[in-house]
Motif scaffolding. Sequence first.
Motif, mmCIF file in Angstrom:
data_model
loop_
_atom_site.group_PDB
_atom_site.id
_atom_site.type_symbol
_atom_site.label_atom_id
_atom_site.label_comp_id
_atom_site.label_asym_id
_atom_site.label_seq_id
_atom_site.Cartn_x
_atom_site.Cartn_y
_atom_site.Cartn_z
ATOM 1 N N ALA A 1 0.827 -1.203 0.000
ATOM 2 C CA ALA A 1 0.000 0.000 0.000
ATOM 3 C C ALA A 1 0.867 1.260 0.000
ATOM 4 O O ALA A 1 0.562 2.243 -0.684
ATOM 5 C CB ALA A 1 -0.919 0.000 1.211
ATOM 6 N N GLY B 1 -6.299 0.880 -1.916
ATOM 7 C CA GLY B 1 -6.711 -0.428 -1.434
ATOM 8 C C GLY B 1 -7.014 -0.472 0.038
ATOM 9 O O GLY B 1 -7.182 -1.554 0.618
ATOM 10 N N ASN C 1 -10.298 5.275 -0.464
ATOM 11 C CA ASN C 1 -9.154 4.355 -0.483
ATOM 12 C C ASN C 1 -8.440 4.342 -1.827
ATOM 13 O O ASN C 1 -7.922 3.326 -2.258
ATOM 14 C CB ASN C 1 -9.600 2.942 -0.103
ATOM 15 C CG ASN C 1 -10.602 2.371 -1.087
ATOM 16 O OD1 ASN C 1 -11.039 3.040 -2.017
ATOM 17 N ND2 ASN C 1 -10.967 1.110 -0.886
#
Length: 231
Positions: free
Chosen positions: A105, A201, A208
Amino acid sequence: MRATRLLRRGLALSGLLAACLVVPASSGAAGTAHACITRSAKETGTVREDAVSRTPDEAVQRDLQQHPSVHPAKKRPHPSFTVPVYWTVLYDKDNPSDGSIPDEAINKQIELANTYFRNIGLRFQLMRRNRVATDHTTLHGLEYFNDGPLKRQYHMGNEQTVNIYSANSDQMPGGWFTYPWDYQDHPDQDGVVLPYDSLPGGTDPHHNQGKTAIHQIRHWVGLFNTFQGRL
């Protein structure tokens, strides 16, 4: 020399500067982080980070669209300046899933930042990840005016280094930031603080895509909001 480097950071996007209502940390607070407020919040004296509730993706997208040079598009080559990134992940020591994020991420967020900023000559390079187990009360009570102790402990680099702190605070609608001109008086407070679930994500289904980080990094390099005065 320091003044020159600060100027280079602060003016990297000087051609895109626009008006913004900003409220610095209160004079009695140790921190120097800033949060943008809406007109109604200004009238009532209530400070809210970057618009109503968490920064709306659509508002951030609209703001970025108004500056094509910071929105992904094919542009002519531009000289590049690399910004080192030091990322501190703050998570609950008794519940690691509370605030913890995967390396993937973080990598995707850096890639996204490079996509948005490359056409104005800015490139971000991750130098180090630092994972910090934090007690629940401190983590969930983190705000823009009380983050000083954590920042002083984990801040790395100089005025041309962006420190990003991701956390899961109950007081963090859209995160907060410091401006380039804050650095001279409070160098260890410099950086950006983000909701951990706003990364690409992340667990927040509405925020997100990583755009919250883009928004706050834009402030860190010296850009103001354009949409604040119209909310």
